[in-house]
Structure formats: structure tokens, C-alpha cells
Design an enzyme around this catalytic site. Sequence first.
Site, mmCIF file in Angstrom:
data_model
loop_
_atom_site.group_PDB
_atom_site.id
_atom_site.type_symbol
_atom_site.label_atom_id
_atom_site.label_comp_id
_atom_site.label_asym_id
_atom_site.label_seq_id
_atom_site.Cartn_x
_atom_site.Cartn_y
_atom_site.Cartn_z
ATOM 1 N N ASP A 63 -54.259 49.364 43.498
ATOM 2 C CA ASP A 63 -53.622 49.936 42.324
ATOM 3 C C ASP A 63 -52.677 51.061 42.778
ATOM 4 O OD1 ASP A 63 -53.749 50.091 39.176
ATOM 5 O OD2 ASP A 63 -54.157 52.141 39.816
ATOM 6 N N HIS A 83 -58.039 42.661 37.689
ATOM 7 C CA HIS A 83 -57.372 43.778 38.370
ATOM 8 C C HIS A 83 -58.221 44.446 39.444
ATOM 9 C CE1 HIS A 83 -54.573 47.066 38.894
ATOM 10 N NE2 HIS A 83 -55.526 47.950 38.638
#
Length: 328
Positions: free
Chosen positions: A104, A304
Site C-alpha cells: 500500500d 487489498h
Amino acid sequence: MPQHAQPIHRLVPSPAGRVHLAEQGSGPLVLLLHGFPESWYSWRHQLPVLAAAGYRAVAVDVRGYGRSSRPAGDAAYRMAELVEDATAVVHALGERTAVAVGHDWGAGIAAHAALLRPDVFRAVGMLSVPYAPRGGPRPSEAFAAMAGNGGDEFYVSYFQEPGRAEAEIEPDVRGWLAGFYAALSADSMPAADAPDPHFVSPGGTLRDRFPAGRLPAWLSEDDLDVYAGEFERTGLRGALARYRNMDRDWEDLAPWDGAPITQPSLFIGGTRDASTMWLADAIDAFPVTLPGLVSSHLLEGCGHWVQQERPGEVGRLLTSWLAALPAA
């Protein structure tokens, strides 16, 4: 107790004051950088795997998170400052070089560490968010243009206004985190025809679109307690400050406009992660932007939080990539 059984925690000096890290194993240094809203703990599965494979695995709390320093002022959280922190950790550990691996926002930090300090970072692994060179319009303008139907606001724009997201999150940190993690996890994200949880309705909150009452399979109640406990203690200002520096980064990085990363690199993403969908063009551009790319992997049916949703696969991909790198 077996070797590498538990990570060792310590504080090391950094330009902002201190960086907290969790360290496991010995050998070539692999620096693990988390994203939002996480901590060193998001690498809990990879630390022992990397240690067992012969590496010195070090997961940090990024500046503004956990037990690391939280300097005042949003400008202290610019990308260049976070690269300085990463470099300081390498030197504080008595090493000259390291491999940077990030997830991320941590993927962005790892990529820019490799770009700005190629003398220190000899290879880079990126999870979930692919490298995209500096360029294009001012980021705040680009994200504002992503407004959805009916005036829905993109979450990055929502996060950029100081105090606004804090007012939503901090009254119930644990509940908000549970919803956010679930919204971006493959097994608990909203259905394709449900309102997109990356957008905020006019007058609403981000949480309005989170799934309720269910944790993703990778997140236990105890895991959630770890994350929530850190943010309940620190607040969210330091974590959200990363979003409030995107225009500053765009200005700071102008000398590197369009610059490729030439070191050996790795990318791992999930097919059900919005990041890999929105940034599909960046992945397609890897032959130009990452000429040293060793391998790129999209994990089918993964969301994610790749290293937590698929710890076994990510561990195998990381260790095989590391084993093929030139000796430190």
C-alpha cells in the site's frame, strides 16, 4: 525456544526522533514497510518466513504510526522524509544496503527509497500498489476529478482535509477499522452492485458503505485488538498525513519526473483489489518503468491486504525472489 521464534522489538534513531521496529532472523536485511491503516504487525506472517529463509527481516512502524515518532505538521510526512527514515533504519542497524518491500503506501515508500537512494536499496518489492513515476496533473486535482455519480467524493480527497476523517474514525477506532479492512478484503467486500466503499456520499461518511458485523477471514478479534489499540493510543493524524502530502510529493519529486526504477523488482497484487484495477496502466507500463522487474503476480480472488489474505503465497513469492537476487 526455536531460533527466530519471536521478533525482537527496539527503537532506533531517525530524523524525526525514533523508529520502532520488529526484527527477526539474521542475514541480508529486508526492510518491510506497511501501509494505511496498519503497522509493523501487518508483516507478522512474513517475519518468521523470511527469518527461516536466512534473512534479517525488519518490519517498522512508519513515521506517524505505533511507537514511532509523530512529528507535528503535515509537511513532516512527505515522501522524501519517509525515505530518510528508511535509510536511517538501515544505517542504525549497522547495514550498508537493504531490500525494501512495501505494501500500500509502504509500496510507494519502498519504490521511492529505491529511486532516491539506489546506493542503499538494492532491490524493491511492491505489494498491492504498483510503481507509477511522478508525472501528470497535480494529484489533488486528479483525485477531485474522480468524483462519482451524484457528487460522491473519492476517499483520497476526503482524507486530505485535516481533521475531517479523524472526526469520523476516532470516536470508534475499532469499529471503523473492522469495516475498512472488511470493505477491501476479497471475502467480505461489498457486492459489485453495492455502493463503492471508496467514495463518500454528500454529507455522509466513508463508514456508511462499509460491510457491518463481519470480519474478513484473515483478521481475528485479537488481530483487530492489536491494530485498534495502537490507533486508539496515537490517533489517526499521523497516519492520514500521508494523504495530505501528495501535492508536496509531486513538487518535491519533479527532478525524477518519469524516472524508472532500475534495481531488481517484484510486484504482487490481488485481482479483486481496486488498486490493481485503477492502476492497470501502471502495471502494463512495467517494462518501461521497472526495467529490472523480475516477476509480477496477480493473485486470483485476492483483495487489498495481500500479505495477510494470502500469507503462504506471498511468503513463497518473496523468498524465491530474494533467493534469485545478486548477493548483497
